[in-house]
Design a protein around this motif. Structure first.
Motif, PDB file in Angstrom:
ATOM      1  N   LYS A   1       0.814  -1.213   0.000  1.00 51.54           N
ATOM      2  CA  LYS A   1       0.000   0.000   0.000  1.00 51.54           C
ATOM      3  C   LYS A   1       0.852   1.270   0.000  1.00 51.54           C
ATOM      4  O   LYS A   1       0.590   2.213  -0.741  1.00 51.54           O
ATOM      5  CB  LYS A   1      -0.945   0.003   1.199  1.00 51.54           C
ATOM      6  N   THR A   2       1.880   1.300   0.836  1.00 53.83           N
ATOM      7  CA  THR A   2       2.731   2.493   0.915  1.00 53.83           C
ATOM      8  C   THR A   2       3.433   2.745  -0.414  1.00 53.83           C
ATOM      9  O   THR A   2       3.479   3.876  -0.920  1.00 53.83           O
ATOM     10  CB  THR A   2       3.770   2.345   2.030  1.00 53.83           C
ATOM     11  N   GLU A   3       3.975   1.672  -1.003  1.00 52.09           N
ATOM     12  CA  GLU A   3       4.665   1.816  -2.291  1.00 52.09           C
ATOM     13  C   GLU A   3       3.680   2.164  -3.401  1.00 52.09           C
ATOM     14  O   GLU A   3       3.985   2.975  -4.286  1.00 52.09           O
ATOM     15  CB  GLU A   3       5.422   0.530  -2.630  1.00 52.09           C
ATOM     16  N   LEU A   4       2.478   1.576  -3.363  1.00 46.41           N
ATOM     17  CA  LEU A   4       1.475   1.869  -4.381  1.00 46.41           C
ATOM     18  C   LEU A   4       1.046   3.334  -4.315  1.00 46.41           C
ATOM     19  O   LEU A   4       0.874   3.996  -5.352  1.00 46.41           O
ATOM     20  CB  LEU A   4       0.273   0.943  -4.195  1.00 46.41           C
ATOM     21  N   ASP A   5       0.913   3.864  -3.086  1.00 42.37           N
ATOM     22  CA  ASP A   5       0.600   5.288  -2.931  1.00 42.37           C
ATOM     23  C   ASP A   5       1.700   6.151  -3.544  1.00 42.37           C
ATOM     24  O   ASP A   5       1.429   7.160  -4.216  1.00 42.37           O
ATOM     25  CB  ASP A   5       0.440   5.641  -1.445  1.00 42.37           C
ATOM     26  N   TYR A   6       2.957   5.747  -3.319  1.00 41.14           N
ATOM     27  CA  TYR A   6       4.093   6.499  -3.871  1.00 41.14           C
ATOM     28  C   TYR A   6       4.050   6.514  -5.397  1.00 41.14           C
ATOM     29  O   TYR A   6       4.180   7.569  -6.033  1.00 41.14           O
ATOM     30  CB  TYR A   6       5.413   5.887  -3.388  1.00 41.14           C
ATOM     31  N   TYR A   7       3.826   5.330  -5.990  1.00 41.80           N
ATOM     32  CA  TYR A   7       3.825   5.259  -7.453  1.00 41.80           C
ATOM     33  C   TYR A   7       2.602   5.961  -8.051  1.00 41.80           C
ATOM     34  O   TYR A   7       2.665   6.510  -9.157  1.00 41.80           O
ATOM     35  CB  TYR A   7       3.892   3.799  -7.913  1.00 41.80           C
ATOM     36  N   ASN A   8       1.479   5.956  -7.341  1.00 40.88           N
ATOM     37  CA  ASN A   8       0.315   6.705  -7.802  1.00 40.88           C
ATOM     38  C   ASN A   8       0.610   8.200  -7.855  1.00 40.88           C
ATOM     39  O   ASN A   8       0.251   8.887  -8.819  1.00 40.88           O
ATOM     40  CB  ASN A   8      -0.887   6.446  -6.879  1.00 40.88           C
ATOM     41  N   LYS A   9       1.277   8.710  -6.808  1.00 42.53           N
ATOM     42  CA  LYS A   9       1.655  10.127  -6.798  1.00 42.53           C
ATOM     43  C   LYS A   9       2.617  10.425  -7.946  1.00 42.53           C
ATOM     44  O   LYS A   9       2.518  11.462  -8.614  1.00 42.53           O
ATOM     45  CB  LYS A   9       2.302  10.493  -5.462  1.00 42.53           C
TER      46      LYS A   9
END
Length: 575
Positions: free
Chosen positions: A367-375
């Protein structure tokens, strides 16, 4: 003449000096000196441009040269500056084509021509212009001729620049050819553009969906069990990584849009035909699920390759679920990257140019990495520009908004039409056509409103711009074999509206009469090009490609190279 030569001509003709011009214009002697030497130029519309014109006009009047007016000086100097702008656009387009087609390292080029690499990057991005474009072209040509000599390299040069065998016979001949090609206006995009347009004209989405069994693609409800993260190394595993991304995306419960951006080399991937089919089916599965796709295309490559890529994407574009973008500034040819993001996972990739097999992909659903890549994907979209916008019937309100803003775009128009234009029709004839087709009141009212807006736009456009329509007129035999539809695609009519032959010939007659009575309107009767698409070119702004059916869809193309290519295309008769 260029700006420098124009200025020196008028200084001599008026009989003045740099010092006197400085006093009258308010520009410093050093600025005048740099203008005269060609080391500096004012921008059209700038205060320096106005001061220069004012100073020369004052001196001309004092010396009795009353024919040299502010108006004449403004037009002449603006023409000289605009000419240089056009010259740079040609050079810039060919410069990028040469860099990408020959895979030229910017560092090696900078070393080879003794230029600062950052300055070359700014030329490449269009931020800076060389003072002497022809001198720059010769330097680049000398570097290429001295650095590329193997049979494979010479073959690439032939493909990119159109060099003949004689041009390749020795380094001097090759240098001469490339230096001339870099500044030559003769760029033939017709073959690749025509192929793209004919593919769009002939494409039938229903037939394509049936051929690939699109509606039979099952979207299982069982989730894809992806580990929290996984790395893939080398070409073979990287292919697996891309397919894992699509599998996880298609099988997840998320309906978030998919983001794709990559400038990774495609040749190695494309060699595996089985992978290609699975990759396209992965895209199809995501679209079948109803997901939207925001895709930043890599357009930093030769134009013919660019158009072939778009041709391959036509089936996917026709779904109306894809928004294509491009990045205007590519700042390195050393590093390559990939970023795919969906609601289920993110796939990132990297490699060094020329060492694709040493690259790495990283897939994660953390989740944390997915949030980063979404940004990161959102930040990239902010940097991107729309390559084209695609409108289907579901987007009619958005397309109507686009049409409403067209009248504010002040430029000449060139239309390549498969039917006579609605704006030359009479209201009486339109009502007759709607009645003979037994059109519903809802559709009829929409067509009539669209007709009135078209006429208003035509009348106001003629005051500020010229309109040229290329139209083929069908004879009675051909017409009866394939009746012509009314040109009302802008409202995506749900009912077919076709002419009788008498109505069609009457509309053609009204169009010819409009060309005779409107000073800014030109009608050319031409050979047939397309039956299912019309092309509306808004010069130096954008191009609208309107497809009438299967499906009815509107493409608004913004990328300057594509706009220029479509504006200069040579149509091949649609047989």
């Amino acid at each position: 003449m260029n700006f420098r030569d124009t200025l020196n001509y008028y200084i001599e003709t008026v009989g003045t000096s740099g010092k006197e011009l400085s006093e009258h214009s308010g520009l410093t002697p050093s600025v005048i000196s740099r203008y005269r030497s060609g080391n500096r130029e004012p921008s059209i519309g700038s205060s320096q441009f106005a001061q220069l014109i004012k100073g020369l006009a004052e001196i001309a009047e004092e010396k009795g040269k009353t024919h040299i007016t502010v108006e004449i000086l403004t037009d002449t100097f603006a023409g000289a500056l605009n000419s240089k702008e056009e010259e740079f656009e040609i050079f810039h387009r060919h410069f990028i084509t040469l860099l990408t087609g020959l895979e030229i390292s910017m560092k090696n080029l900078a070393d080879g021509i003794n230029y600062d690499m950052s300055f070359l990057y700014r030329i490449r991005s269009g931020e800076r212009r060389p003072q002497n474009i022809h001198e720059m072209a010769e330097l680049i040509a000398g570097y290429v001729a001295g650095s590329f000599s193997s049979p494979d390299e010479l073959l690439k040069i032939q493909k990119v620049t159109g060099a003949s065998d004689d041009d390749l016979k020795d380094a001097d001949s090759l240098k001469k050819h490339i230096s001339e090609w870099l500044v030559s206006e003769e760029v033939d995009y017709s073959e690749s553009v025509d192929s793209f347009l004919h593919k769009m004209n002939d494409f039938n989405l229903d037939e394509f969906i049936e051929a690939i069994h699109f509606n039979d693609i099952k979207i299982p409800t069982v989730p894809f069990h992806l580990p929290v993260s996984r790395s893939y190394y080398g070409i073979h595993d990287m292919r697996i990584g891309e397919l894992d991304f699509f599998k996880a995306t298609a099988l997840s419960k998320s309906d978030a849009p998919v983001f794709m951006c990559a400038d990774m080399p495609m040749n190695d991937m494309a060699e595996d035909m089985d992978f290609n089919k699975k990759w396209m089916m992965g895209i199809a599965a995501a679209l079948r699920k109803g997901l939207r796709l925001n895709m930043i295309h890599n357009i930093d490559r030769p134009f013919s390759e660019l158009m072939l890529g778009f041709e391959a994407w036509i089936p996917m574009y026709m779904t109306g679920q894809i928004s294509p973008y491009y990045l205007p500034d590519i700042n390195t040819d050393i590093y390559h990257h990939l970023l795919y993001v969906s609601g289920a996972c993110a796939l990132s990739g990297e490699c060094i140019n020329g060492y694709h097999d040493h690259g790495k992909y990283y897939l994660t659903n953390n989740k944390t990495e997915l949030d980063y890549y979404n940004k990161r994907s959102r930040d990239l979209l902010k940097k991107a520009k729309p390559l084209m916008k695609i409108y289907r019937k579901d987007d009619i309100k958005a397309f109507s908004g686009f049409l409403a803003g067209i009248s504010s775009v002040k430029c000449d128009h060139h239309h390549i039409l498969s039917q006579p234009p609605l704006y030359t029709m009479s209201e009486e004839l339109l009502k007759d056509i709607l009645d003979s087709n037994s059109i519903s009141k809802e559709t009829g009212d929409a067509v009539m409103e669209f007709f009135r807006l078209q006429q208003e736009g035509f009348d106001s456009m003629g005051e500020v711009a010229e309109i040229t329509d290329d139209l083929h007129v069908f004879d009675e035999k051909t017409f009866k074999e394939r009746p012509v539809r009314l040109n009302a695609d802008g409202i995506f009519p749900s009912e077919d509206i076709v002419y009788t032959y008498e109505q069609y010939t009457e509309h053609v007659r009204l169009t010819e009469r409009a060309a005779e009575s409107h000073a800014g309107y030109t009608l050319n009767i031409v050979e047939p090009a397309f039956r299912n698409i019309s092309i509306y070119i808004f010069r130096d702004n954008f191009v609208v490609i309107s497809k009438s059916k299967t499906p009815a869809i509107q493409f608004v193309i913004y990328h300057p190279t594509m706009v220029n290519a479509l504006d200069n295309l040579v149509l091949i008769t649609d047989r």
